[in-house]
Design a protein around this motif. Sequence first.
Motif, PDB file in Angstrom:
ATOM      1  N   PRO A 288     -15.164   4.264  -2.151  1.00 15.74           N
ATOM      2  CA  PRO A 288     -13.962   3.905  -1.400  1.00 15.74           C
ATOM      3  C   PRO A 288     -13.048   5.097  -1.133  1.00 15.74           C
ATOM      4  O   PRO A 288     -12.986   6.044  -1.918  1.00 15.74           O
ATOM      5  CB  PRO A 288     -13.271   2.879  -2.301  1.00 15.74           C
TER       6      PRO A 288
ATOM      7  N   GLY B 180     -13.634   0.201   5.651  1.00 19.33           N
ATOM      8  CA  GLY B 180     -13.254   1.191   4.655  1.00 19.33           C
ATOM      9  C   GLY B 180     -13.759   2.587   4.921  1.00 19.33           C
ATOM     10  O   GLY B 180     -13.490   3.495   4.131  1.00 19.33           O
TER      11      GLY B 180
ATOM     12  N   ARG C  19      -9.275   1.352   1.834  1.00 23.26           N
ATOM     13  CA  ARG C  19     -10.630   0.926   1.485  1.00 23.26           C
ATOM     14  C   ARG C  19     -10.942  -0.490   1.956  1.00 23.26           C
ATOM     15  O   ARG C  19     -12.112  -0.882   2.032  1.00 23.26           O
ATOM     16  CB  ARG C  19     -10.824   1.016  -0.036  1.00 23.26           C
ATOM     17  N   ASP C  20      -9.904  -1.271   2.277  1.00 19.46           N
ATOM     18  CA  ASP C  20     -10.086  -2.654   2.709  1.00 19.46           C
ATOM     19  C   ASP C  20      -9.756  -2.862   4.181  1.00 19.46           C
ATOM     20  O   ASP C  20      -9.632  -4.002   4.633  1.00 19.46           O
ATOM     21  CB  ASP C  20      -9.223  -3.583   1.846  1.00 19.46           C
TER      22      ASP C  20
ATOM     23  N   ARG D  52     -18.146  -1.515  -5.445  1.00 15.01           N
ATOM     24  CA  ARG D  52     -17.925  -0.565  -4.354  1.00 15.01           C
ATOM     25  C   ARG D  52     -18.900   0.596  -4.480  1.00 15.01           C
ATOM     26  O   ARG D  52     -19.586   0.744  -5.500  1.00 15.01           O
ATOM     27  CB  ARG D  52     -16.477  -0.075  -4.347  1.00 15.01           C
TER      28      ARG D  52
ATOM     29  N   GLU E  47     -16.571   3.657   4.345  1.00 15.31           N
ATOM     30  CA  GLU E  47     -17.122   3.887   3.013  1.00 15.31           C
ATOM     31  C   GLU E  47     -18.587   4.283   3.064  1.00 15.31           C
ATOM     32  O   GLU E  47     -19.432   3.557   3.606  1.00 15.31           O
ATOM     33  CB  GLU E  47     -16.965   2.618   2.164  1.00 15.31           C
TER      34      GLU E  47
ATOM     35  N   HIS F 214      -5.072   2.090  -5.772  1.00  9.67           N
ATOM     36  CA  HIS F 214      -5.815   2.893  -4.786  1.00  9.67           C
ATOM     37  C   HIS F 214      -5.446   2.616  -3.337  1.00  9.67           C
ATOM     38  O   HIS F 214      -6.072   3.158  -2.422  1.00  9.67           O
ATOM     39  CB  HIS F 214      -7.321   2.739  -4.968  1.00  9.67           C
TER      40      HIS F 214
END
Length: 292
Positions: A47, A18, A77-78, A44, A20, A73
Amino acid sequence: MAVIIENDKVRAVINEHGAELSSLIAKDTGIDYMWSGDSKYWGRHSPVLFPIEGKLKDDHYFYAGQEYHMTQHGFARDQDFDVIEQKNEHVVFELTENSETKAKYPFDFRLRLTYSLQGRKLTLSYNVYDPSADQDLYFAIGAHPAFKTPLMPSQAYTDYQLEFSPAIKRPRVPLNQSLTDPENETLVDNNHLEVSRDLFKDDALIYNLHKEPTKITLQDKKQQHGVLIDTKDAKYVGIWSTYPKDGQFVCIEPWWGLADKKDADGQLTHKFAINKLAPHEEFNAGFSVTVF
């Protein structure tokens, strides 16, 4: 895998999954400004929202006569990003289309995220590029960083406040079951907000920034510690925390896009606040976080 960048002031940890940001620590105090990601409240940290922000109406859209499904979203992010450049204070992540993204989003794309440190400031830059020879690229992009509130064990969630600069009236966009109603924006003077659980009882507070430079500070009321978010051209910003769950964080979210309108027709090319790139064009945007 996680990537660490640091200087003599701060240390940032960014997950390749992600791209992140999961930790942002001031070295002089040891304070980590990022939310822990406790899944009991919200699992999270920060993200990346791409290629949509918020929800699609009924979680689907149409493009070129085909129906596609995508949850809130988007998918970035995944996804696992590639690290294409890394230095002590700087790292660049990249995501391109793959079989999983093509099932949800029928576009070739190149998304790059650059994290850079300068003193106590972390800058996040977005670059979106359309590599296609003959297809326009439709997308939204934005951030969802959750900042730990409170930052000190002796403090409480309600010891914090939000300040907007410049201090002007801004349009607030109402939400209806996570869909937006921009035609009914109301001009509000929300330059000072006291953090409380009830502040978020109607979901996120969304403000239309009209791409004007805006600074937002989240800090304790004694102004000892906090974060300063600085965006030069975001279309919108969302302010969110959990309700009624007692998540100890506040999100400050610069966005270049918006959730579907409640009367959206589902056509991606008609989507409100969408961005469009012609073949071989690119989009650049970003914001910074300064910790104190």
